[in-house]
Scaffold this motif. Structure first.
Motif, PDB file in Angstrom:
ATOM      1  N   ARG A 150      45.546  54.554  46.833  1.00 44.94           N
ATOM      2  CA  ARG A 150      46.220  53.748  47.863  1.00 44.94           C
ATOM      3  C   ARG A 150      45.281  52.799  48.594  1.00 44.94           C
ATOM      4  O   ARG A 150      45.731  51.938  49.348  1.00 44.94           O
ATOM      5  CB  ARG A 150      46.912  54.676  48.865  1.00 44.94           C
ATOM      6  CG  ARG A 150      48.086  55.425  48.258  1.00 44.94           C
ATOM      7  CD  ARG A 150      48.742  56.346  49.249  1.00 44.94           C
ATOM      8  NE  ARG A 150      49.644  57.265  48.567  1.00 44.94           N
ATOM      9  CZ  ARG A 150      49.901  58.492  48.966  1.00 44.94           C
ATOM     10  NH1 ARG A 150      49.322  58.973  50.066  1.00 44.94           N
ATOM     11  NH2 ARG A 150      50.730  59.258  48.302  1.00 44.94           N
ATOM     12  N   ARG A 151      43.988  52.949  48.403  1.00 45.04           N
ATOM     13  CA  ARG A 151      43.030  52.036  49.041  1.00 45.04           C
ATOM     14  C   ARG A 151      42.642  50.869  48.128  1.00 45.04           C
ATOM     15  O   ARG A 151      41.981  49.932  48.582  1.00 45.04           O
ATOM     16  CB  ARG A 151      41.777  52.799  49.470  1.00 45.04           C
ATOM     17  CG  ARG A 151      42.039  53.835  50.548  1.00 45.04           C
ATOM     18  CD  ARG A 151      40.752  54.407  51.106  1.00 45.04           C
ATOM     19  NE  ARG A 151      41.006  55.515  52.012  1.00 45.04           N
ATOM     20  CZ  ARG A 151      41.367  55.391  53.280  1.00 45.04           C
ATOM     21  NH1 ARG A 151      41.532  54.183  53.812  1.00 45.04           N
ATOM     22  NH2 ARG A 151      41.576  56.461  54.034  1.00 45.04           N
ATOM     23  N   LEU A 152      43.041  50.913  46.868  1.00 47.04           N
ATOM     24  CA  LEU A 152      42.749  49.817  45.953  1.00 47.04           C
ATOM     25  C   LEU A 152      43.762  48.696  46.190  1.00 47.04           C
ATOM     26  O   LEU A 152      44.970  48.926  46.171  1.00 47.04           O
ATOM     27  CB  LEU A 152      42.818  50.311  44.510  1.00 47.04           C
ATOM     28  CG  LEU A 152      41.733  51.328  44.132  1.00 47.04           C
ATOM     29  CD1 LEU A 152      42.074  52.011  42.809  1.00 47.04           C
ATOM     30  CD2 LEU A 152      40.358  50.667  44.058  1.00 47.04           C
ATOM     31  N   GLU A 176      42.951  43.775  39.976  1.00 50.11           N
ATOM     32  CA  GLU A 176      41.608  43.226  39.808  1.00 50.11           C
ATOM     33  C   GLU A 176      40.578  44.059  40.565  1.00 50.11           C
ATOM     34  O   GLU A 176      39.450  44.256  40.087  1.00 50.11           O
ATOM     35  CB  GLU A 176      41.579  41.775  40.293  1.00 50.11           C
ATOM     36  CG  GLU A 176      42.386  40.797  39.460  1.00 50.11           C
ATOM     37  CD  GLU A 176      43.893  40.930  39.669  1.00 50.11           C
ATOM     38  OE1 GLU A 176      44.646  40.493  38.782  1.00 50.11           O
ATOM     39  OE2 GLU A 176      44.303  41.481  40.723  1.00 50.11           O
ATOM     40  N   ASP A 177      40.940  44.542  41.740  1.00 49.99           N
ATOM     41  CA  ASP A 177      40.052  45.398  42.535  1.00 49.99           C
ATOM     42  C   ASP A 177      39.719  46.671  41.759  1.00 49.99           C
ATOM     43  O   ASP A 177      38.549  47.069  41.641  1.00 49.99           O
ATOM     44  CB  ASP A 177      40.749  45.734  43.856  1.00 49.99           C
ATOM     45  CG  ASP A 177      39.893  46.583  44.791  1.00 49.99           C
ATOM     46  OD1 ASP A 177      38.653  46.608  44.612  1.00 49.99           O
ATOM     47  OD2 ASP A 177      40.466  47.213  45.706  1.00 49.99           O
ATOM     48  N   GLY A 181      37.758  45.733  38.389  1.00 49.33           N
ATOM     49  CA  GLY A 181      36.398  45.279  38.667  1.00 49.33           C
ATOM     50  C   GLY A 181      35.486  46.412  39.100  1.00 49.33           C
ATOM     51  O   GLY A 181      34.323  46.487  38.673  1.00 49.33           O
ATOM     52  N   PHE A 182      36.008  47.295  39.954  1.00 49.83           N
ATOM     53  CA  PHE A 182      35.236  48.446  40.416  1.00 49.83           C
ATOM     54  C   PHE A 182      34.894  49.358  39.247  1.00 49.83           C
ATOM     55  O   PHE A 182      33.738  49.767  39.063  1.00 49.83           O
ATOM     56  CB  PHE A 182      36.037  49.187  41.479  1.00 49.83           C
ATOM     57  CG  PHE A 182      35.339  50.359  42.112  1.00 49.83           C
ATOM     58  CD1 PHE A 182      34.050  50.243  42.613  1.00 49.83           C
ATOM     59  CD2 PHE A 182      35.978  51.590  42.216  1.00 49.83           C
ATOM     60  CE1 PHE A 182      33.403  51.326  43.202  1.00 49.83           C
ATOM     61  CE2 PHE A 182      35.352  52.676  42.808  1.00 49.83           C
ATOM     62  CZ  PHE A 182      34.067  52.541  43.300  1.00 49.83           C
ATOM     63  N   LEU A 183      35.886  49.639  38.407  1.00 60.17           N
ATOM     64  CA  LEU A 183      35.671  50.507  37.249  1.00 60.17           C
ATOM     65  C   LEU A 183      34.664  49.888  36.281  1.00 60.17           C
ATOM     66  O   LEU A 183      33.756  50.577  35.782  1.00 60.17           O
ATOM     67  CB  LEU A 183      37.004  50.760  36.546  1.00 60.17           C
ATOM     68  CG  LEU A 183      36.959  51.569  35.255  1.00 60.17           C
ATOM     69  CD1 LEU A 183      36.352  52.946  35.487  1.00 60.17           C
ATOM     70  CD2 LEU A 183      38.373  51.709  34.664  1.00 60.17           C
ATOM     71  N   LYS A 184      34.795  48.595  35.999  1.00 65.22           N
ATOM     72  CA  LYS A 184      33.892  47.941  35.052  1.00 65.22           C
ATOM     73  C   LYS A 184      32.447  48.000  35.528  1.00 65.22           C
ATOM     74  O   LYS A 184      31.528  48.283  34.746  1.00 65.22           O
ATOM     75  CB  LYS A 184      34.316  46.486  34.840  1.00 65.22           C
ATOM     76  CG  LYS A 184      33.484  45.765  33.762  1.00 65.22           C
ATOM     77  CD  LYS A 184      33.993  44.363  33.520  1.00 65.22           C
ATOM     78  CE  LYS A 184      33.309  43.736  32.309  1.00 65.22           C
ATOM     79  NZ  LYS A 184      31.836  43.739  32.386  1.00 65.22           N
ATOM     80  N   ALA A 198      47.657  50.017  49.832  1.00 60.32           N
ATOM     81  CA  ALA A 198      47.185  48.664  50.124  1.00 60.32           C
ATOM     82  C   ALA A 198      47.431  47.724  48.945  1.00 60.32           C
ATOM     83  O   ALA A 198      47.323  46.506  49.096  1.00 60.32           O
ATOM     84  CB  ALA A 198      45.699  48.687  50.452  1.00 60.32           C
ATOM     85  N   GLY A 199      47.756  48.280  47.789  1.00 63.07           N
ATOM     86  CA  GLY A 199      47.986  47.482  46.589  1.00 63.07           C
ATOM     87  C   GLY A 199      49.062  48.097  45.721  1.00 63.07           C
ATOM     88  O   GLY A 199      49.993  48.736  46.232  1.00 63.07           O
ATOM     89  N   PRO A 200      48.941  47.981  44.400  1.00 64.08           N
ATOM     90  CA  PRO A 200      50.018  48.400  43.490  1.00 64.08           C
ATOM     91  C   PRO A 200      49.975  49.860  43.058  1.00 64.08           C
ATOM     92  O   PRO A 200      50.756  50.250  42.183  1.00 64.08           O
ATOM     93  CB  PRO A 200      49.796  47.487  42.289  1.00 64.08           C
ATOM     94  CG  PRO A 200      48.323  47.264  42.259  1.00 64.08           C
ATOM     95  CD  PRO A 200      47.878  47.234  43.695  1.00 64.08           C
TER      96      PRO A 200
END
Length: 289
Positions: free
Chosen positions: A80-82, A86-87, A90-93, A115-117
């Motif tokens: 829920r904080r992602l 893309e967030d 990008g973090f995982l990559k 906060a996102g999907p």
């Protein structure tokens, strides 16, 4: 006159339940981890939390430091904080590219609204991003003493579905529980998991040695059962909230009671009293006769 009872020989392999433990840090704990590193076995799993006050760069730097010290990083993802696809991607990559991450831990997170999907961890699993990035193990949270927003039956069903989804995607699930003060609820809960066919490894959450008031504060914050009788079994008296307490009694109980029916079980330490203090305590426990 009855013959004296003969105690079976102690299983020394089973005695050291701390073998293969994992431990949790925050991004702010890198210096403490470096100081404690000589006492931590190589390839120990080190989880890096996803706290709201720490940015992605700090989490990535901490994950990279864990790898450089010779340990296995397990960064957390808080669904829920992602803020976006893309967030997340990008973090995982960056974690995979810069720290060789192959093991992740996922939680829904505290915010009531995402906060996102990603409303929950199932949404993260469903993206397929983890297996596409080369992640081999995905950690899930276990709640032996209940979940604040789900019944026990719902919690078990969701956990079973997530384990199945992770396995179907070619990865391995592992369950890391909340910390607790009493071995009995953990053991009963693990037996229920196994009866349902959930055979994923379980890591029992153990609070490292800390001040009694600190332990009580974290217990209240996390909704962990801490009745007077439970605390007494752990070595804490609510009439004397001074001094420190370690998990000695709980580990002794686990050593006595864990059996083949519980499957693969290890420990995960939450160092509420400080990382260096917890690592030193584990080393001391392992050195006892």
């Amino acid at each position: 006159m009855s013959p004296p009872l003969i105690q079976p020989p102690r299983d020394t392999a089973a005695h050291d339940i701390t073998q293969g433990y994992s431990i949790e840090i925050t991004a702010r704990d890198v210096a403490a981890l470096q100081a404690a590193a000589p006492l931590i076995p190589p390839r120990t799993i080190v989880a890096i939390t996803f706290l709201p006050g720490e940015d992605a760069q700090a989490r990535i730097a901490a994950t990279r430091a864990v790898r450089l010290l010779g340990f296995v990083p397990m960064p957390h993802f808080s669904a829920r904080r992602l803020t976006s696809d893309e967030d997340f991607a990008g973090f995982l990559k960056r974690l995979v590219d810069e720290a060789g991450v192959r093991r992740c831990f996922i939680v829904a997170g505290d915010p009531p609204e995402p906060a996102g999907p990603f409303p929950d961890t199932s949404a993260l699993i469903a993206t397929g991003a983890f297996e596409q990035a080369g992640v081999r193990t995905v950690g899930l949270a276990g709640h032996p003493e209940g979940h604040p927003h789900m019944s026990d039956a719902q919690c078990l069903q969701v956990l079973q579905e997530k384990c199945a989804a992770i396995t179907a995607r070619g990865m391995k699930p592992v369950i890391v529980t909340q910390f607790g003060f009493d071995a009995d609820p953990f053991l009963r809960w693990i037996e229920i998991l196994r009866a349902r066919g959930i055979d994923a490894p379980v890591r029992i959450g153990v609070p490292g040695p800390a001040g009694i008031k600190t332990l009580m504060r974290f217990a209240a914050r996390c909704g962990v059962g801490a009745s007077a009788s439970v605390l007494a079994k752990y070595g804490i008296s609510i009439t004397k909230l001074i001094g420190t307490a370690g998990p000695d009694r709980m580990l002794e109980a686990l050593t006595r009671q864990l059996g083949p029916q519980h499957g693969e079980v290890q420990l995960h330490f939450y160092p509420f009293g400080g990382l260096e203090k917890t690592v030193a305590w584990i080393a001391d426990y392992q050195a006892r006769p």
